[in-house]
Design an enzyme around this catalytic site. Structure first.
Site, PDB file in Angstrom:
ATOM      1  N   TYR A 157      -1.328  -0.959  10.141  1.00 41.45           N
ATOM      2  CA  TYR A 157      -1.524  -1.543   8.811  1.00 41.45           C
ATOM      3  C   TYR A 157      -0.244  -1.402   7.989  1.00 41.45           C
ATOM      4  CZ  TYR A 157      -3.556  -2.063   4.105  1.00 41.45           C
ATOM      5  OH  TYR A 157      -3.832  -2.459   2.814  1.00 41.45           O
ATOM      6  N   SER A 175       0.858  -1.190   0.000  1.00 40.38           N
ATOM      7  CA  SER A 175       0.000   0.000   0.000  1.00 40.38           C
ATOM      8  C   SER A 175       0.889   1.233   0.000  1.00 40.38           C
ATOM      9  CB  SER A 175      -0.848  -0.021   1.260  1.00 40.38           C
ATOM     10  OG  SER A 175      -1.412   1.251   1.491  1.00 40.38           O
ATOM     11  N   SER A 176       0.348   2.354  -0.495  1.00 41.76           N
ATOM     12  CA  SER A 176       1.160   3.579  -0.498  1.00 41.76           C
ATOM     13  C   SER A 176       1.370   4.122   0.922  1.00 41.76           C
ATOM     14  CB  SER A 176       0.513   4.646  -1.381  1.00 41.76           C
ATOM     15  OG  SER A 176      -0.784   4.935  -0.931  1.00 41.76           O
ATOM     16  N   CYS A 177       0.622   3.602   1.904  1.00 41.51           N
ATOM     17  CA  CYS A 177       0.804   4.100   3.280  1.00 41.51           C
ATOM     18  C   CYS A 177       2.066   3.537   3.939  1.00 41.51           C
ATOM     19  CB  CYS A 177      -0.425   3.860   4.135  1.00 41.51           C
ATOM     20  SG  CYS A 177      -0.730   2.141   4.479  1.00 41.51           S
ATOM     21  N   LYS A 206       2.272  -4.266   6.335  1.00 44.68           N
ATOM     22  CA  LYS A 206       2.609  -4.308   4.900  1.00 44.68           C
ATOM     23  C   LYS A 206       4.125  -4.225   4.685  1.00 44.68           C
ATOM     24  CE  LYS A 206      -1.399  -4.816   2.942  1.00 44.68           C
ATOM     25  NZ  LYS A 206      -1.680  -6.055   2.196  1.00 44.68           N
ATOM     26  N   HIS A 230     -13.280   3.467   2.367  1.00 44.43           N
ATOM     27  CA  HIS A 230     -12.373   4.526   1.913  1.00 44.43           C
ATOM     28  C   HIS A 230     -13.201   5.713   1.403  1.00 44.43           C
ATOM     29  CE1 HIS A 230      -9.555   1.063   1.730  1.00 44.43           C
ATOM     30  NE2 HIS A 230      -8.733   1.966   2.232  1.00 44.43           N
TER      31      HIS A 230
END
Ligand code: GFB
Length: 312
Positions: free
Chosen positions: A137, A108-110, A141, A180
């Site tokens: 989260y 994920s981009s987070c 990841k 989201h």
């Protein structure tokens, strides 16, 4: 991948897994394996080991994950870290034990730092502190990425990792608290239009910027990278363009046909100020996202209207 290869799509009931499943099938791969949540609890180590022994998949798309928007991440941090670590540990390890030819892990981009230089390059991973609203989260990841890389180094496996930007599309979760931003705004605008309400309330200030990738494009990128990429380095998957939440809300209102006011509730969190991925690594390999945001939103709204979410 050979057309008759045994391909396991983990998470085929979700937004991403569902889109990957349809894309791979449409490309003519005939031997897809899947299990529903009821049939196989991917957090259960023994159950996952038994499943691998029984099915012996050759390729894996690891799209199974506990996901949600900013509120879900802040409300269930324990579930976000535990479920995701368990699911990915079990599948990645069994892929190694059972000599899977290739596995694709979705991050994920987070995973990138909260104040990462924009657009965010793959090499910015672990350069700074994470955004607190989704740190558990993101940590899970990052562990998945590092596990794929460590197994490749120690055991010679071929486990690749993709970092998609914020996703949306048909099959999304439209629950107002856990979803989201795209499905949440779409449902809010739709319900306000139907009820003749004057305004829709948007969380936060409206100033954070996000990039949105249509899930069908992500599925296409997954198949492309499964067939064309073997490296351990992570690969960003995005569209290369972002917009503010205010601009997004205006666009969603237009697509839905809601003509009232957009109000902002700054007591709700904004999250990361900006998240735009640098996508030149993927472009250099020959893949680009195709779906314009407005058209993707239209298709998502059509899906929503025909789904049980619109009947609630
Ligand atoms: O999509 P979203 O929940 O995820 O929120 P993040 C994006 C932005 O939209 C935030 C705002 O600034 C929200 O405050 N927003 C405005 C809303 N109205 C709403 C609304 O009604 N619902 C929601 N959900 N947001 C997630 C992470 O962060 O991004 C996950 O929590 C994951 O871990 C995902 O990485 C891609 O972009 O802030």
């Amino acid at each position: 991948m050979e057309k008759d290869a045994k391909i396991y799509v983990a998470g085929h009931q979700g937004l991403v897994g569902g889109a990957i499943f349809r894309r791979v099938k449409a490309a003519g791969f005939g031997h897809l394996i899947y299990r529903s949540l009821e049939e196989l609890d991917l957090r259960n180590q023994g159950a996952v080991a038994d499943f691998f022994q029984q099915e012996r998949p050759e390729y894996i798309f690891l799209a199974a994950a506990k996901v949600g928007g900013i509120h879900a991440n802040s409300t269930y941090p324990g579930e976000f870290i535990y479920d995701n670590l368990q699911i990915q540990n079990n599948i990645i390890h069994q892929a190694y034990v059972n000599k899977v030819k290739k596995l694709l892990f979705l991050g994920s981009s987070c995973i990138y730092p909260k104040f990462c230089p924009q657009p965010m390059k793959e090499e910015h991973l672990l350069d700074g502190k994470l955004e607190p609203t989704n740190e558990p989260y993101a940590v899970a990841k990052i562990a998945g990425i590092k596990m794929c890389q460590a197994y490749n180094r120690q055991y010679g496996t071929c486990f690749i990792s993709l970092m998609p930007t914020n996703l949306y599309g048909p099959g999304d979760n439209f629950d107002l608290l856990d979803s989201h931003v795209v499905p949440a705004l779409m449902r809010k605008c739709h319900e306000a239009k139907v009820a003749g309400a004057k305004e829709v309330v948007i969380w936060g200030t409206g100033s954070p910027c996000r990039e949105f990738l249509y899930v069908g494009d992500l599925a296409d990128a997954c198949l492309f990278l499964m067939e064309n990429y073997e490296g351990s380095e992570i690969v960003n998957v995005g569209v290369g363009q972002d917009l503010s939440i205010r601009e997004l809300a205006e666009l969603v209102a237009q697509v839905v046909g809601f003509k009232g006011e957009l109000a902002f509730d700054p007591s709700k969190p904004d999250g990361t100020p900006r998240k735009l991925l640098e996508v030149s690594r993927l472009h250099a390999m020959g893949w680009r996202a195709q779906m314009p945001l407005e058209e993707g939103l239209r298709r998502t709204y059509e899906w929503f209207l025909a789904s049980p979410w619109a009947q609630r």
